[in-house]
Write an enzyme that holds these catalytic residues in place. Sequence first.
Site, PDB file in Angstrom:
ATOM      1  N   ALA A  35      27.916  23.595  61.784  1.00 12.07           N
ATOM      2  CA  ALA A  35      28.154  25.042  61.714  1.00 12.07           C
ATOM      3  C   ALA A  35      28.307  25.601  63.123  1.00 12.07           C
ATOM      4  O   ALA A  35      28.432  24.859  64.099  1.00 12.07           O
ATOM      5  CB  ALA A  35      27.009  25.721  60.964  1.00 12.07           C
ATOM      6  N   ASP A  59      20.913  35.917  55.947  1.00 13.63           N
ATOM      7  CA  ASP A  59      22.151  35.156  56.177  1.00 13.63           C
ATOM      8  C   ASP A  59      22.484  34.358  54.920  1.00 13.63           C
ATOM      9  O   ASP A  59      22.701  33.146  54.967  1.00 13.63           O
ATOM     10  CB  ASP A  59      21.968  34.229  57.384  1.00 13.63           C
ATOM     11  CG  ASP A  59      23.301  33.734  57.930  1.00 13.63           C
ATOM     12  OD1 ASP A  59      24.334  34.363  57.634  1.00 13.63           O
ATOM     13  OD2 ASP A  59      23.315  32.718  58.654  1.00 13.63           O
TER      14      ASP A  59
END
Length: 547
Positions: free
Chosen positions: A130, A284
């Site tokens: 990521a 998130d």
Amino acid sequence: MSRLLRLGRILKVVGRHRLDDIIDADRVPRGVRLALHLNPFRLGARAEAQRARRLRQALEELGPVFIKFGQMLSTRRDLMPEDIADELARLQDQVPAFPAPQSRDIIEKALGEPVDRLFARFDATPMASASVAQVHAAQLQDGREVVIKVLRPDIEPVIRQDIALLFLLARLAERFLRDGWRLRPVALVADYEQVILDELDLGREAANASQLRRNFADGRLVYVPEVHWAYTRRNVYVMERIHGIPVTDLDTLRQRGTNLKLLAERGVEIFFTQVFRDSFFHADMHPGNIFINADDPADPRYIAIDCAIIGSLSEADQYYLARNLLGIFQRDYHEVARLHVECGWVPPETRVEDFEAAMRAVCEPIFEKPISEISFGQLLVYLFSTARRFDMEVQPSLILLQKTLLNIEGLGRQLYPQLNLWDTAQPFLENWLRERYSPQQMVKRLQYHVPSWLERLPQVPDAVFEQLLGNRQVPAANRRSSDGAMRRQQQRLAARRQRRQVAGVACAGGALLTVPSVQPLLSTLTPAGWFLIALAVVLLWPRAQED
């Protein structure tokens, strides 16, 4: 100079990937339109790849700040074309990885031993990669399966450079854009800076995960992997390996007969439980961080990872948010308008009736519709248009909450488009308010505050007598004032305050008289004593109209 160099790199990436072909030139300011047209890096560049791929590749090149922005956009399929949303979804866990030798080196320096000695098995090929870190599968020496999250090397300078550029753009927007000051862009960038820099401390993320795991210890709604603290540092984080179905893999979930309606409803329940029960919410919640345990299709459960970004609300914000949402659900727009004024979200001089009418125009169209027909993004646009009339400023403290709501909406659309968010959320809020102000909760809160009140109680008589003496010594300017009515009003308020304070001290003293022994004080306080303490607090509490 570094900001100018970074801005030049951004223009280079935008030009090389011909993002000017994607942007609707008629909807951007003239200065931006001119800069895009004159960008020398677009000359000779050909838009060979599809627009969605070009956008995704450009965001990857620009780094973590821009990748995070692309992740957020990927969850808003109501606002994004389907091809762009699909391509940006790859940013959630398919960012290009950094080399495995670098990863091993980071782990060994952080933990002080060779990887082969620390772990029985270490997979060099990352499971996922990521914007801030990448993840490797491994096995501890005792046989437990784990994953190792490793921070990207040399990532902090790039992030700080981008944040500095964002501050520059925010100041320009605040100064030159119409209504730019109302968005408070500098404050928003400052909040975002804190959030993204916190992501660079994996030890903080591990602590967040431990707290979230403790909050949902029964595992009924959501499971959070266990943290292995012996192997966790600021740039390395080792956690229990979980096995679940990505929340975006709807085909597999349907093949297993998963109850998607229940799953969507539980997602809403998890959100409101985190916000109102715990005041500690995963901020998130994009699809890349959510998996599903569908071993029992009739009782599916969420698995949450990546707890780097956590939000919380003050008790006051919790209260006003719950009351505002309930007011909207119940279409009580007068209550919503009154609460906005009361909590300071709009200026105090705002006419409640005018704001009530504006809120009614915004909210009425969204009711009695499934979530597939409701766009919170469009609702925010309407609310901003309303804010222009009433000088409502963006509340930085609620930005993470707003972002999480947007993620929840995107998740709900994917799982069960027919979900009625209002029917799911309203009972939860009503129960929360009912429990918060139940006699049992009030007694608990009173017990929590009583020790500090008792600590200050001996100082109350002196404070009252000082106040009495102060009121007698009226300033000479007031004595010479010709405004007798004002003076008499002040005297009446002072006398009322004095009587209330003396009565409060008497109640506090009476409460102490009900205690058979001083030690331990709280355990020996009688019900009558508790009542007198509460009455003393009410009497001694300052009142704005008398100040």
